[in-house]
Motif scaffolding. Structure first.
Motif, PDB file in Angstrom:
ATOM      1  N   TYR A 106       0.850  -1.192   0.000  1.00  0.00           N
ATOM      2  CA  TYR A 106       0.000   0.000   0.000  1.00  0.00           C
ATOM      3  C   TYR A 106       0.880   1.234   0.000  1.00  0.00           C
ATOM      4  CZ  TYR A 106      -3.336  -3.523   1.537  1.00  0.00           C
ATOM      5  OH  TYR A 106      -4.105  -4.656   1.619  1.00  0.00           O
ATOM      6  N   VAL A 107       0.452   2.233  -0.764  1.00  0.00           N
ATOM      7  CA  VAL A 107       1.199   3.490  -0.856  1.00  0.00           C
ATOM      8  C   VAL A 107       0.220   4.648  -0.720  1.00  0.00           C
ATOM      9  CG1 VAL A 107       2.660   4.944  -2.293  1.00  0.00           C
ATOM     10  CG2 VAL A 107       2.909   2.452  -2.392  1.00  0.00           C
ATOM     11  N   TRP A 143      -3.150   2.084  -3.931  1.00  0.00           N
ATOM     12  CA  TRP A 143      -2.633   3.465  -3.929  1.00  0.00           C
ATOM     13  C   TRP A 143      -3.735   4.350  -3.355  1.00  0.00           C
ATOM     14  CZ3 TRP A 143      -0.582   6.225  -9.013  1.00  0.00           C
ATOM     15  CH2 TRP A 143      -0.153   7.516  -8.686  1.00  0.00           C
ATOM     16  N   ASN A 144      -3.481   4.896  -2.200  1.00  0.00           N
ATOM     17  CA  ASN A 144      -4.487   5.651  -1.445  1.00  0.00           C
ATOM     18  C   ASN A 144      -5.762   4.818  -1.245  1.00  0.00           C
ATOM     19  OD1 ASN A 144      -2.750   7.822  -1.326  1.00  0.00           O
ATOM     20  ND2 ASN A 144      -3.727   8.948  -2.989  1.00  0.00           N
ATOM     21  N   GLY A 189       3.857   8.546  -6.875  1.00  0.00           N
ATOM     22  CA  GLY A 189       3.110   7.300  -6.726  1.00  0.00           C
ATOM     23  C   GLY A 189       3.488   6.291  -7.799  1.00  0.00           C
ATOM     24  N   ILE A 215       5.478   2.715  -6.997  1.00  0.00           N
ATOM     25  CA  ILE A 215       4.764   1.468  -7.281  1.00  0.00           C
ATOM     26  C   ILE A 215       5.490   0.660  -8.354  1.00  0.00           C
ATOM     27  CG2 ILE A 215       2.623   0.519  -8.228  1.00  0.00           C
ATOM     28  CD1 ILE A 215       1.177   2.878  -6.797  1.00  0.00           C
TER      29      ILE A 215
END
Length: 481
Positions: free
Chosen positions: A415-416, A438-439, A424, A428
């Motif tokens: 998770y980022v 992502w978020n 981002g 990734i």
């Protein structure tokens, strides 16, 4: 929550409920140690009977049209939704999941049946341009054959339907082996399969000794495909055992998911995402955030806001609609969490909130916990905890985040959290994980591919890729002279 009648459950082989003459295994509610039912302690004999039944049913089932098979699956999907509350209650009783999460899992499980009912109609072959005027080249798609589906205790409905849905849609027949920790949900789903009218032998359910049943599955050449969710250690054993007959494998194995929060992230959104990821099913999920890396610029703010939300979580028996965190599956699970906590504190980590096991009234609980100032020397950052503990490590840069995140043999989920689009993408692209949120702390869905890289598995479940695992490509060269 209404009381659910408990009794001695049976397994289903070739359309018959059997096993009443066998010894039994107790199924225990981890919230209070009550025995809520029993299942037959089947072994090699019962597994072999189920495999034979599936093999006998394969020809006629595989010859049905995709539309006919979809009809059965659509009936099952509707029955799961119609009986959602009963299945959810059984799930909560046998493995402790809060009832609202159990209800959500039944819906999620049904969504795989619905998705693959339609996806089975889209198994396309190919016509390939020929190199010669007197030949026509085609690729046909054929079901792989009898499938053995071995599922874990933590998602006893969804892990089952994510395997049986595509297998059945593709034209395969199935032998299901649920975990002995939570087999009753599978029994309930099997009852619904019976109500849906699936022909005898198309779906079979065997309960009992994992080692004996697995041996029968691996030794029997009628089984052409194994689909397994569980530990990497067991997955490696299955890979070795599959070699003698070159069985096809789909393996969804262990994870140790990193969650990265960078300086430009929306901290409130990150906290919300971590809450969704970390504490679902009391942290007993293969894709939950196990290692939280927060950049120095937002570290203190994140820890404070996160701890405030964690302190609001209610721990208790999952039968209570107001409960957020249910029990761990058993004492061994609690012991592992305690070991990880003790090691982290001994090496300098600080407990922000929680940190205590709870064993009142025979239950196996642990308070939702936030631990800060952790580092890579601690066991909790090296091994999957499988409990409601969130360890947070301060990092200096996105480069550190990537390096630490990838420093594991596992590669299931990551998770980022960042609001910078370029950053981002950059992060990734460097992460070696099969799933990235992502978020987003809850990336799972029936229509997307689920699976890992490295030691987290082989293949993908869900999406259009999920049905590919249950078909073979047959190349056909047609001479025209």
């Amino acid at each position: 929550m209404n009381e659910v009648k408990t009794n001695n459950y049976l397994m289903n082989i070739n359309g018959e409920w059997v096993g009443d003459s066998l010894s039994t295994l107790n199924v225990t509610n981890p919230a209070n140690s009550d025995i809520i039912g029993t299942v037959p302690n089947g072994g090699e004999k019962e597994a072999s009977q189920a495999i034979s039944a599936a093999h006998e049913a394969y020809q006629s089932w595989s010859e049905l049209t995709a539309y006919e098979r979809a009809g059965y699956l659509k009936k099952l999907n509707q029955l799961m939704l119609d009986n959602l509350e009963e299945v959810a209650q059984v799930m909560t009783l046998e493995m402790g999941k809060p009832i609202n999460e159990s209800r959500g899992e039944v819906k999620y499980a049904a969504s795989f049946i619905e998705w693959f009912a339609e996806e089975g109609k889209r198994i396309y072959g190919e016509t390939i341009p020929s190199h010669a005027t007197n030949k026509r080249l085609q690729v046909w798609k054929k079901p792989v054959g009898v499938v053995a589906a071995i599922t874990p205790w933590n998602f006893p409905a969804a892990m089952l339907t994510r395997k049986m849905g595509p297998a059945l849609a593709a034209g395969c027949t199935v032998v299901m082996k649920p975990s002995s920790e939570s087999p009753l949900t599978a029994v309930k789903i099997m009852e619904l399969c019976e109500q849906a009218g699936f022909p005898k032998g198309v779906i079979n359910l065997v309960t009992g000794s994992s080692s004996k049943i697995a041996k029968a599955i691996m030794d029997n050449d009628k089984v052409r495909k194994i689909t397994f969710t569980g530990s990497t250690e067991v997955g490696k054993i299955l890979i070795r055992q599959s070699a003698d007959q070159v069985k096809r494998l789909s393996l969804e194995l262990g994870g140790h998911a990193p969650l990265i929060v960078l300086d430009d992230a929306n901290v409130d959104l990150a906290v919300k995402g971590v809450m969704a990821s970390k504490f679902r099913n009391a942290g007993q999920t293969c894709i939950c955030a196990n290692r939280i890396y927060v950049q120095a610029g937002v570290y203190d703010e994140f820890v404070e806001k996160f701890a405030q939300q964690v302190e609001k979580l209610k721990v208790g028996n999952g039968a209570d609609d107001s409960v957020d965190i249910g029990p761990l599956i058993n004492q061994a699970g609690l012991d592992k969490v305690k070991h990880h906590m003790d090691d982290a504190v001994k090496k300098g980590a600080h407990v922000v909130t929680g940190g205590k096991p709870i064993t009142d009234d025979g239950g196996v609980f642990h308070t939702p916990t936030v631990v800060k100032d952790v580092d890579q020397s601690m066991v909790i950052m090296q091994e999957e905890t499988f409990g409601p503990v969130a360890p947070i490590q301060k990092i200096a840069s996105e480069e550190d985040a990537v390096k630490l995140a990838n420093d594991t043999p596992y590669g299931l989920a990551a998770y980022v959290f960042t609001d910078n689009v370029a950053k981002g993408h950059r992060v990734i692209e460097q992460l070696n994980f099969g799933i990235v949120g992502w978020n987003d702390g809850a990336p799972s869905a029936a229509q997307v591919p689920f699976g890992g890289m490295k030691e987290s598995g082989i293949g993908r479940e869900g999406g259009h890729e999920g049905i590919d695992a249950f078909v073979e490509s047959q190349y056909v060269s047609i001479g025209m002279e």
